[in-house]
Design a protein around this motif. Structure first.
Motif, PDB file in Angstrom:
ATOM      1  N   ILE A 142     -56.134  53.164 -22.892  1.00 39.60           N
ATOM      2  CA  ILE A 142     -55.309  53.488 -24.058  1.00 39.60           C
ATOM      3  C   ILE A 142     -55.464  54.953 -24.442  1.00 39.60           C
ATOM      4  O   ILE A 142     -54.477  55.665 -24.674  1.00 39.60           O
ATOM      5  N   GLU A 143     -56.708  55.422 -24.506  1.00 37.28           N
ATOM      6  CA  GLU A 143     -56.950  56.817 -24.882  1.00 37.28           C
ATOM      7  C   GLU A 143     -56.349  57.786 -23.872  1.00 37.28           C
ATOM      8  O   GLU A 143     -55.781  58.819 -24.245  1.00 37.28           O
ATOM      9  N   ALA A 144     -56.450  57.442 -22.586  1.00 33.25           N
ATOM     10  CA  ALA A 144     -55.898  58.316 -21.547  1.00 33.25           C
ATOM     11  C   ALA A 144     -54.379  58.387 -21.642  1.00 33.25           C
ATOM     12  O   ALA A 144     -53.771  59.458 -21.493  1.00 33.25           O
ATOM     13  N   LEU A 145     -53.745  57.244 -21.888  1.00 34.40           N
ATOM     14  CA  LEU A 145     -52.294  57.219 -21.989  1.00 34.40           C
ATOM     15  C   LEU A 145     -51.805  57.942 -23.240  1.00 34.40           C
ATOM     16  O   LEU A 145     -50.785  58.637 -23.215  1.00 34.40           O
ATOM     17  N   ILE A 146     -52.528  57.787 -24.329  1.00 32.79           N
ATOM     18  CA  ILE A 146     -52.163  58.492 -25.560  1.00 32.79           C
ATOM     19  C   ILE A 146     -52.223  60.003 -25.334  1.00 32.79           C
ATOM     20  O   ILE A 146     -51.346  60.761 -25.786  1.00 32.79           O
ATOM     21  N   SER A 147     -53.235  60.452 -24.609  1.00 30.82           N
ATOM     22  CA  SER A 147     -53.350  61.893 -24.343  1.00 30.82           C
ATOM     23  C   SER A 147     -52.208  62.379 -23.461  1.00 30.82           C
ATOM     24  O   SER A 147     -51.811  63.552 -23.533  1.00 30.82           O
ATOM     25  N   SER A 148     -51.654  61.482 -22.653  1.00 34.87           N
ATOM     26  CA  SER A 148     -50.603  61.877 -21.712  1.00 34.87           C
ATOM     27  C   SER A 148     -49.215  61.937 -22.334  1.00 34.87           C
ATOM     28  O   SER A 148     -48.287  62.481 -21.720  1.00 34.87           O
ATOM     29  N   ILE A 149     -49.035  61.414 -23.538  1.00 35.23           N
ATOM     30  CA  ILE A 149     -47.702  61.479 -24.145  1.00 35.23           C
ATOM     31  C   ILE A 149     -47.369  62.891 -24.605  1.00 35.23           C
ATOM     32  O   ILE A 149     -46.212  63.190 -24.927  1.00 35.23           O
ATOM     33  N   THR A 150     -48.354  63.770 -24.606  1.00 37.36           N
ATOM     34  CA  THR A 150     -48.105  65.176 -24.955  1.00 37.36           C
ATOM     35  C   THR A 150     -48.023  66.055 -23.713  1.00 37.36           C
ATOM     36  O   THR A 150     -48.017  67.282 -23.817  1.00 37.36           O
ATOM     37  N   THR A 152     -46.681  68.248 -20.781  1.00 39.72           N
ATOM     38  CA  THR A 152     -45.546  69.169 -20.794  1.00 39.72           C
ATOM     39  C   THR A 152     -44.405  68.719 -19.888  1.00 39.72           C
ATOM     40  O   THR A 152     -43.270  69.165 -20.055  1.00 39.72           O
ATOM     41  N   ASN A 153     -44.697  67.831 -18.951  1.00 37.48           N
ATOM     42  CA  ASN A 153     -43.664  67.307 -18.066  1.00 37.48           C
ATOM     43  C   ASN A 153     -43.042  66.069 -18.694  1.00 37.48           C
ATOM     44  O   ASN A 153     -43.738  65.127 -19.051  1.00 37.48           O
ATOM     45  N   ARG A 154     -41.718  66.056 -18.830  1.00 37.66           N
ATOM     46  CA  ARG A 154     -41.042  64.959 -19.529  1.00 37.66           C
ATOM     47  C   ARG A 154     -41.216  63.629 -18.813  1.00 37.66           C
ATOM     48  O   ARG A 154     -41.313  62.577 -19.461  1.00 37.66           O
ATOM     49  N   SER A 155     -41.247  63.641 -17.488  1.00 39.70           N
ATOM     50  CA  SER A 155     -41.409  62.397 -16.745  1.00 39.70           C
ATOM     51  C   SER A 155     -42.773  61.773 -17.009  1.00 39.70           C
ATOM     52  O   SER A 155     -42.892  60.551 -17.171  1.00 39.70           O
ATOM     53  N   VAL A 156     -43.807  62.611 -17.045  1.00 35.81           N
ATOM     54  CA  VAL A 156     -45.161  62.122 -17.322  1.00 35.81           C
ATOM     55  C   VAL A 156     -45.239  61.583 -18.743  1.00 35.81           C
ATOM     56  O   VAL A 156     -45.759  60.485 -18.989  1.00 35.81           O
ATOM     57  N   CYS A 157     -44.691  62.362 -19.685  1.00 34.47           N
ATOM     58  CA  CYS A 157     -44.680  61.946 -21.086  1.00 34.47           C
ATOM     59  C   CYS A 157     -43.964  60.615 -21.243  1.00 34.47           C
ATOM     60  O   CYS A 157     -44.473  59.683 -21.885  1.00 34.47           O
ATOM     61  N   SER A 158     -42.783  60.496 -20.653  1.00 32.49           N
ATOM     62  CA  SER A 158     -41.990  59.271 -20.771  1.00 32.49           C
ATOM     63  C   SER A 158     -42.705  58.078 -20.164  1.00 32.49           C
ATOM     64  O   SER A 158     -42.691  56.969 -20.727  1.00 32.49           O
ATOM     65  N   ALA A 159     -43.332  58.291 -19.010  1.00 34.20           N
ATOM     66  CA  ALA A 159     -44.064  57.204 -18.352  1.00 34.20           C
ATOM     67  C   ALA A 159     -45.210  56.701 -19.223  1.00 34.20           C
ATOM     68  O   ALA A 159     -45.481  55.495 -19.286  1.00 34.20           O
ATOM     69  N   ALA A 160     -45.880  57.630 -19.904  1.00 35.12           N
ATOM     70  CA  ALA A 160     -46.988  57.251 -20.781  1.00 35.12           C
ATOM     71  C   ALA A 160     -46.488  56.458 -21.981  1.00 35.12           C
ATOM     72  O   ALA A 160     -47.095  55.463 -22.388  1.00 35.12           O
ATOM     73  N   VAL A 161     -45.367  56.885 -22.541  1.00 35.57           N
ATOM     74  CA  VAL A 161     -44.781  56.172 -23.679  1.00 35.57           C
ATOM     75  C   VAL A 161     -44.382  54.755 -23.273  1.00 35.57           C
ATOM     76  O   VAL A 161     -44.670  53.781 -23.978  1.00 35.57           O
ATOM     77  N   VAL A 162     -43.717  54.638 -22.135  1.00 29.65           N
ATOM     78  CA  VAL A 162     -43.299  53.327 -21.640  1.00 29.65           C
ATOM     79  C   VAL A 162     -44.512  52.428 -21.395  1.00 29.65           C
ATOM     80  O   VAL A 162     -44.509  51.249 -21.752  1.00 29.65           O
ATOM     81  N   ALA A 163     -45.560  52.987 -20.807  1.00 31.23           N
ATOM     82  CA  ALA A 163     -46.767  52.215 -20.526  1.00 31.23           C
ATOM     83  C   ALA A 163     -47.408  51.696 -21.814  1.00 31.23           C
ATOM     84  O   ALA A 163     -47.819  50.535 -21.890  1.00 31.23           O
ATOM     85  N   LEU A 164     -47.464  52.543 -22.821  1.00 29.11           N
ATOM     86  CA  LEU A 164     -48.064  52.127 -24.093  1.00 29.11           C
ATOM     87  C   LEU A 164     -47.238  51.019 -24.750  1.00 29.11           C
ATOM     88  O   LEU A 164     -47.791  50.108 -25.370  1.00 29.11           O
ATOM     89  N   GLY A 165     -45.926  51.103 -24.605  1.00 29.44           N
ATOM     90  CA  GLY A 165     -45.091  50.043 -25.147  1.00 29.44           C
ATOM     91  C   GLY A 165     -45.316  48.720 -24.452  1.00 29.44           C
ATOM     92  O   GLY A 165     -45.394  47.669 -25.095  1.00 29.44           O
ATOM     93  N   ARG A 166     -45.436  48.750 -23.133  1.00 27.17           N
ATOM     94  CA  ARG A 166     -45.665  47.523 -22.366  1.00 27.17           C
ATOM     95  C   ARG A 166     -47.020  46.910 -22.717  1.00 27.17           C
ATOM     96  O   ARG A 166     -47.147  45.687 -22.814  1.00 27.17           O
ATOM     97  N   ILE A 167     -48.022  47.754 -22.889  1.00 25.37           N
ATOM     98  CA  ILE A 167     -49.356  47.251 -23.208  1.00 25.37           C
ATOM     99  C   ILE A 167     -49.377  46.650 -24.609  1.00 25.37           C
ATOM    100  O   ILE A 167     -49.996  45.617 -24.860  1.00 25.37           O
ATOM    101  N   GLY A 168     -48.704  47.310 -25.548  1.00 19.31           N
ATOM    102  CA  GLY A 168     -48.566  46.763 -26.892  1.00 19.31           C
ATOM    103  C   GLY A 168     -49.749  46.936 -27.808  1.00 19.31           C
ATOM    104  O   GLY A 168     -49.873  46.223 -28.807  1.00 19.31           O
ATOM    105  N   ASN A 169     -50.623  47.875 -27.508  1.00 18.00           N
ATOM    106  CA  ASN A 169     -51.799  48.073 -28.356  1.00 18.00           C
ATOM    107  C   ASN A 169     -51.425  48.923 -29.577  1.00 18.00           C
ATOM    108  O   ASN A 169     -50.917  50.034 -29.430  1.00 18.00           O
ATOM    109  N   PRO A 170     -51.688  48.419 -30.793  1.00 12.73           N
ATOM    110  CA  PRO A 170     -51.300  49.152 -32.005  1.00 12.73           C
ATOM    111  C   PRO A 170     -52.012  50.493 -32.189  1.00 12.73           C
ATOM    112  O   PRO A 170     -51.603  51.307 -33.018  1.00 12.73           O
ATOM    113  N   GLN A 171     -53.068  50.721 -31.412  1.00 13.95           N
ATOM    114  CA  GLN A 171     -53.777  51.991 -31.493  1.00 13.95           C
ATOM    115  C   GLN A 171     -52.864  53.164 -31.154  1.00 13.95           C
ATOM    116  O   GLN A 171     -53.111  54.295 -31.570  1.00 13.95           O
TER     117      GLN A 171
END
Length: 204
Positions: A142-150, A152-171
Motif C-alpha cells: 500500500i505504501e509503495a503504491l501510494i508513493s507511486s501515484i505521484t 512523473t510518468n502518467r502511465s505509472v501514476c495511473s497504474a498505481a491509482v488503478v491498483a489502489l482502487g482494486r485493492i480497496g484499502n482506505p489508507q
C-alpha cells in the motif's frame, strides 16, 4: 527415506530407484497431482539459458503456469542483466501473488525506465489483492503504491491509482484526494474517481 535422498542415484538399488520414482510421481507437487510439474521444470531450465531471449520466454511463461516453485528463481531473475528478462520476471511475480516477492519488486519503483516502474506497480497491485475480504494487504504494498501515484510518468501514476482502487484499502483515500486536487490530467482524474468509488464500495 532421508538416507536414500543423500545417496546418488547410481548408489541405489533397483527397488530404491523405483520407490524414489513412485514418490516423485505421487508427491503433492509431483506430476500426477500437479499438472504444473513438467512445464515448470522445463521453464526453470530455460531460465538458466545463456540466451537472453530464451530466459525472457521462460520468465514470462512461469507466470502463466503459476507454480509457487518458480517464486525464488523469478526473484533471482530480477537481477538478470537483460532488461526484458527483468520485466517479465516482475510481471510473473505479480501473477503468482506471493508475498515473498514484495521486497524484490519495490526497488523497481525507482527504476529510470518508466516501463519498468509501471510493470512493478502492476505487479505490486496484484500482490495487494488478498483472497479474503477481511485480510489486510501487506502494508509495504500500500505504501509503495501510494508513493507511486505521484510518479512523473502518467502511465505509472495511473497504474498505481488503478491498483489502489482494486485493492480497496482506505489508507489510500487521503493521498488520492490530494492527487485529485493537484493533477491536471483528465484521465488521471477519471482513474481517481473510479478508485475512490471502488474503495468506498469495498468498505461499506
Amino acid at each position: 527415506m532421508a538416507n536414500e535422498s543423500s545417496n546418488s542415484l547410481s548408489d541405489l538399488s533397483p527397488q530404491q530407484k523405483l520407490r524414489r520414482f513412485v514418490h516423485i510421481l505421487i508427491h503433492k507437487h509431483g506430476p500426477l497431482r500437479n499438472w504444473r510439474y513438467f512445464p515448470t521444470r522445463f521453464l526453470l531450465r530455460k531460465l538458466r539459458s545463456d540466451s537472453a531471449d530464451i530466459r525472457a520466454y521462460a520468465a514470462e511463461g512461469l507466470g502463466g503456469v503459476g507454480d509457487v516453485h518458480a517464486i525464488t528463481p523469478l526473484i533471482n531473475a530480477l537481477s538478470d542483466e537483460d532488461t526484458t528478462v527483468r520485466r517479465f520476471a516482475i510481471s510473473s511475480l505479480g501473477h503468482l501473488r506471493d508475498a515473498r516477492a514484495v521486497e524484490g519488486l519495490i526497488p523497481f519503483l525507482q527504476d529510470e525506465e518508466p516501463d519498468m516502474r509501471c510493470a512493478a506497480v502492476v505487479a505490486l497491485g496484484e500482490l495487494g489483492l488478498t483472497k479474503e475480504r477481511n485480510q489486510a494487504p501487506p502494508t509495504q504494498v500500500i505504501e509503495a503504491l501510494i508513493s507511486s501515484i505521484t510518479d512523473t510518468n502518467r502511465s505509472v501514476c495511473s497504474a498505481a491509482v488503478v491498483a489502489l482502487g482494486r485493492i480497496g484499502n482506505p489508507q489510500a483515500v487521503a493521498a488520492l484526494n490530494t492527487l485529485a486536487e493537484t493533477t491536471e490530467s483528465e484521465w488521471v482524474q477519471r482513474y481517481i474517481s473510479e478508485a475512490l468509488h471502488q474503495i468506498e464500495e469495498q468498505n461499506l
